[in-house]
Design a protein around this motif. Structure first.
Motif, PDB file in Angstrom:
ATOM      1  N   PHE A   1       0.864  -1.179   0.000  1.00 63.83           N
ATOM      2  CA  PHE A   1       0.000   0.000   0.000  1.00 63.83           C
ATOM      3  C   PHE A   1       0.901   1.230   0.000  1.00 63.83           C
ATOM      4  CE2 PHE A   1      -2.284  -3.471   1.923  1.00 63.83           C
ATOM      5  CZ  PHE A   1      -3.531  -3.404   1.321  1.00 63.83           C
ATOM      6  N   HIS A   2       0.739   2.079  -1.026  1.00 62.99           N
ATOM      7  CA  HIS A   2       1.646   3.226  -1.175  1.00 62.99           C
ATOM      8  C   HIS A   2       0.874   4.434  -1.688  1.00 62.99           C
ATOM      9  CE1 HIS A   2       1.850   3.090  -5.648  1.00 62.99           C
ATOM     10  NE2 HIS A   2       1.445   1.856  -5.402  1.00 62.99           N
ATOM     11  N   PRO A   3       1.226   5.634  -1.237  1.00 62.37           N
ATOM     12  CA  PRO A   3       0.564   6.851  -1.703  1.00 62.37           C
ATOM     13  C   PRO A   3       1.233   7.406  -2.957  1.00 62.37           C
ATOM     14  CG  PRO A   3       1.977   7.378   0.123  1.00 62.37           C
ATOM     15  CD  PRO A   3       2.103   5.894  -0.105  1.00 62.37           C
ATOM     16  N   ASP A   4       1.190   6.637  -4.040  1.00 62.71           N
ATOM     17  CA  ASP A   4       1.741   7.048  -5.334  1.00 62.71           C
ATOM     18  C   ASP A   4       3.202   7.481  -5.232  1.00 62.71           C
ATOM     19  OD1 ASP A   4       1.531   7.328  -8.092  1.00 62.71           O
ATOM     20  OD2 ASP A   4       1.049   9.447  -7.954  1.00 62.71           O
TER      21      ASP A   4
ATOM     22  N   VAL B   1      14.150 -17.618   1.474  1.00 59.53           N
ATOM     23  CA  VAL B   1      13.937 -17.876   2.897  1.00 59.53           C
ATOM     24  C   VAL B   1      13.088 -19.126   3.138  1.00 59.53           C
ATOM     25  CG1 VAL B   1      12.891 -16.959   5.020  1.00 59.53           C
ATOM     26  CG2 VAL B   1      14.262 -15.458   3.549  1.00 59.53           C
ATOM     27  N   THR B   2      12.065 -19.343   2.300  1.00 65.03           N
ATOM     28  CA  THR B   2      11.117 -20.432   2.571  1.00 65.03           C
ATOM     29  C   THR B   2      11.332 -21.657   1.697  1.00 65.03           C
ATOM     30  OG1 THR B   2       9.455 -19.716   0.960  1.00 65.03           O
ATOM     31  CG2 THR B   2       9.368 -18.721   3.176  1.00 65.03           C
ATOM     32  N   ASP B   3      12.097 -21.512   0.635  1.00 68.94           N
ATOM     33  CA  ASP B   3      12.288 -22.562  -0.361  1.00 68.94           C
ATOM     34  C   ASP B   3      10.977 -22.908  -1.077  1.00 68.94           C
ATOM     35  OD1 ASP B   3      14.085 -24.100  -1.792  1.00 68.94           O
ATOM     36  OD2 ASP B   3      13.638 -25.910  -0.632  1.00 68.94           O
ATOM     37  N   GLY B   4      10.009 -21.999  -0.993  1.00 69.00           N
ATOM     38  CA  GLY B   4       8.751 -22.181  -1.709  1.00 69.00           C
ATOM     39  C   GLY B   4       8.940 -21.852  -3.178  1.00 69.00           C
ATOM     40  N   PRO B   5       7.973 -22.241  -4.013  1.00 63.66           N
ATOM     41  CA  PRO B   5       8.092 -21.976  -5.447  1.00 63.66           C
ATOM     42  C   PRO B   5       8.187 -20.476  -5.743  1.00 63.66           C
ATOM     43  CG  PRO B   5       6.078 -23.203  -4.953  1.00 63.66           C
ATOM     44  CD  PRO B   5       6.740 -22.898  -3.658  1.00 63.66           C
ATOM     45  N   HIS B   6       9.164 -20.113  -6.523  1.00 69.07           N
ATOM     46  CA  HIS B   6       9.415 -18.718  -6.875  1.00 69.07           C
ATOM     47  C   HIS B   6       8.235 -18.129  -7.643  1.00 69.07           C
ATOM     48  CE1 HIS B   6      11.424 -15.319  -8.899  1.00 69.07           C
ATOM     49  NE2 HIS B   6      12.165 -15.297  -7.820  1.00 69.07           N
ATOM     50  N   GLY B   7       7.702 -18.894  -8.577  1.00 69.64           N
ATOM     51  CA  GLY B   7       6.630 -18.389  -9.429  1.00 69.64           C
ATOM     52  C   GLY B   7       5.291 -18.244  -8.730  1.00 69.64           C
ATOM     53  N   GLY B   8       5.154 -18.784  -7.529  1.00 67.88           N
ATOM     54  CA  GLY B   8       3.880 -18.706  -6.826  1.00 67.88           C
ATOM     55  C   GLY B   8       3.718 -17.479  -5.956  1.00 67.88           C
ATOM     56  N   VAL B   9       4.721 -16.627  -5.896  1.00 68.47           N
ATOM     57  CA  VAL B   9       4.661 -15.447  -5.032  1.00 68.47           C
ATOM     58  C   VAL B   9       3.926 -14.330  -5.765  1.00 68.47           C
ATOM     59  CG1 VAL B   9       6.008 -13.726  -3.761  1.00 68.47           C
ATOM     60  CG2 VAL B   9       6.830 -16.087  -3.916  1.00 68.47           C
ATOM     61  N   ARG B  10       2.822 -13.887  -5.189  1.00 72.91           N
ATOM     62  CA  ARG B  10       2.035 -12.801  -5.799  1.00 72.91           C
ATOM     63  C   ARG B  10       2.283 -11.516  -5.023  1.00 72.91           C
ATOM     64  NH1 ARG B  10      -3.864 -13.804  -7.604  1.00 72.91           N
ATOM     65  NH2 ARG B  10      -2.609 -14.741  -9.236  1.00 72.91           N
ATOM     66  N   VAL B  11       2.526 -10.427  -5.765  1.00 71.83           N
ATOM     67  CA  VAL B  11       2.734  -9.102  -5.171  1.00 71.83           C
ATOM     68  C   VAL B  11       1.773  -8.139  -5.848  1.00 71.83           C
ATOM     69  CG1 VAL B  11       4.389  -7.247  -4.715  1.00 71.83           C
ATOM     70  CG2 VAL B  11       5.188  -9.622  -4.807  1.00 71.83           C
ATOM     71  N   THR B  12       0.971  -7.433  -5.051  1.00 73.76           N
ATOM     72  CA  THR B  12       0.061  -6.434  -5.608  1.00 73.76           C
ATOM     73  C   THR B  12       0.406  -5.065  -5.022  1.00 73.76           C
ATOM     74  OG1 THR B  12      -1.618  -6.697  -3.868  1.00 73.76           O
ATOM     75  CG2 THR B  12      -1.800  -8.135  -5.810  1.00 73.76           C
ATOM     76  N   PHE B  13       0.086  -4.027  -5.777  1.00 74.43           N
ATOM     77  CA  PHE B  13       0.345  -2.653  -5.352  1.00 74.43           C
ATOM     78  C   PHE B  13      -0.967  -1.881  -5.366  1.00 74.43           C
ATOM     79  CE2 PHE B  13       4.302  -4.280  -6.887  1.00 74.43           C
ATOM     80  CZ  PHE B  13       5.244  -3.754  -6.024  1.00 74.43           C
ATOM     81  N   THR B  14      -1.241  -1.171  -4.282  1.00 73.55           N
ATOM     82  CA  THR B  14      -2.455  -0.369  -4.168  1.00 73.55           C
ATOM     83  C   THR B  14      -2.064   1.072  -3.880  1.00 73.55           C
ATOM     84  OG1 THR B  14      -3.688  -2.263  -3.306  1.00 73.55           O
ATOM     85  CG2 THR B  14      -4.617  -0.083  -2.911  1.00 73.55           C
ATOM     86  N   ASP B  15      -2.476   1.980  -4.760  1.00 75.11           N
ATOM     87  CA  ASP B  15      -2.209   3.402  -4.579  1.00 75.11           C
ATOM     88  C   ASP B  15      -3.203   3.948  -3.555  1.00 75.11           C
ATOM     89  OD1 ASP B  15      -1.870   6.141  -4.724  1.00 75.11           O
ATOM     90  OD2 ASP B  15      -2.328   6.294  -6.862  1.00 75.11           O
ATOM     91  N   THR B  16      -2.699   4.464  -2.470  1.00 78.08           N
ATOM     92  CA  THR B  16      -3.552   4.997  -1.404  1.00 78.08           C
ATOM     93  C   THR B  16      -3.575   6.524  -1.384  1.00 78.08           C
ATOM     94  OG1 THR B  16      -1.715   4.909   0.171  1.00 78.08           O
ATOM     95  CG2 THR B  16      -3.174   2.970   0.055  1.00 78.08           C
ATOM     96  N   SER B  17      -3.111   7.164  -2.463  1.00 81.48           N
ATOM     97  CA  SER B  17      -3.009   8.628  -2.448  1.00 81.48           C
ATOM     98  C   SER B  17      -4.376   9.308  -2.319  1.00 81.48           C
ATOM     99  CB  SER B  17      -2.277   9.138  -3.684  1.00 81.48           C
ATOM    100  OG  SER B  17      -2.944   8.748  -4.859  1.00 81.48           O
ATOM    101  N   GLY B  18      -5.454   8.639  -2.717  1.00 83.92           N
ATOM    102  CA  GLY B  18      -6.791   9.226  -2.599  1.00 83.92           C
ATOM    103  C   GLY B  18      -7.449   8.951  -1.259  1.00 83.92           C
ATOM    104  N   GLU B  19      -6.750   8.282  -0.374  1.00 82.16           N
ATOM    105  CA  GLU B  19      -7.313   7.944   0.932  1.00 82.16           C
ATOM    106  C   GLU B  19      -6.673   8.793   2.020  1.00 82.16           C
ATOM    107  OE1 GLU B  19      -6.842   3.779   1.618  1.00 82.16           O
ATOM    108  OE2 GLU B  19      -7.669   3.249  -0.335  1.00 82.16           O
ATOM    109  N   GLU B  20      -7.379   8.920   3.117  1.00 81.66           N
ATOM    110  CA  GLU B  20      -6.825   9.606   4.276  1.00 81.66           C
ATOM    111  C   GLU B  20      -6.470   8.571   5.321  1.00 81.66           C
ATOM    112  OE1 GLU B  20      -8.813  12.967   5.979  1.00 81.66           O
ATOM    113  OE2 GLU B  20      -9.639  13.526   4.031  1.00 81.66           O
ATOM    114  N   ALA B  21      -5.304   8.729   5.930  1.00 80.64           N
ATOM    115  CA  ALA B  21      -4.878   7.837   7.009  1.00 80.64           C
ATOM    116  C   ALA B  21      -4.321   8.696   8.139  1.00 80.64           C
ATOM    117  CB  ALA B  21      -3.819   6.866   6.508  1.00 80.64           C
ATOM    118  N   TYR B  22      -4.576   8.233   9.354  1.00 78.09           N
ATOM    119  CA  TYR B  22      -4.148   8.970  10.536  1.00 78.09           C
ATOM    120  C   TYR B  22      -3.434   8.036  11.499  1.00 78.09           C
ATOM    121  CZ  TYR B  22      -7.208  12.635   8.850  1.00 78.09           C
ATOM    122  OH  TYR B  22      -7.788  13.599   8.076  1.00 78.09           O
ATOM    123  N   GLU B  23      -2.470   8.590  12.177  1.00 81.05           N
ATOM    124  CA  GLU B  23      -1.763   7.865  13.230  1.00 81.05           C
ATOM    125  C   GLU B  23      -1.666   8.790  14.426  1.00 81.05           C
ATOM    126  OE1 GLU B  23       2.763   6.847  13.737  1.00 81.05           O
ATOM    127  OE2 GLU B  23       1.814   5.421  12.366  1.00 81.05           O
TER     128      GLU B  23
END
Length: 110
Positions: free
Chosen positions: A7-10, A31-53
């Motif tokens: 999750f990234h703000p653009d 690290v896991t010796d799991g199949p390389h091709g099975g790793v899924r990575v998704t990216f979500t642009d959060t620049s239109g959202e508000e977040a507070y800490e």
């Protein structure tokens, strides 16, 4: 199949996203010796959202939440977090704000 959600703000360019996706797949496999091709990575642009800490708005944080097969050891999880944080800094020049590794329990639906 492991799923890493970024999750990234653009803040990440296409070449950075591609490099990070490759790095995450490489690290997970290493690290896991799991199949390389099975790793899924998704990216979500959060620049239109508000977040507070703590009541303060945050605008420039990148967070990764990963769903991994249940049973990964604490050492494997620590290695994944440390290596991904290091690669993230190498690729973007920025610090990764947070990274969570969550166990996924799967069952056959058949």
């Amino acid at each position: 199949m492991p799923l890493y959600r970024v999750f990234h703000p653009d803040l990440l360019s296409l070449p950075q996203r591609q490099a990070l996706a490759r790095a995450i797949a490489d690290i997970h496999h290493e690290v896991t010796d799991g199949p390389h091709g099975g790793v899924r990575v998704t990216f979500t642009d959060t620049s239109g959202e508000e977040a507070y800490e703590g009541g303060e708005r945050i605008r420039d944080r990148v967070v990764i939440i990963a769903n991994l097969k249940a049973g990964r050891t604490d050492e494997q999880k620590r290695q994944i977090i440390d290596k991904v944080k290091g690669k993230f800094k190498d690729i973007t020049g920025k610090e990764l704000a947070w990274m969570w590794l969550l166990p996924t329990i799967t069952r056959s639906l058949l």
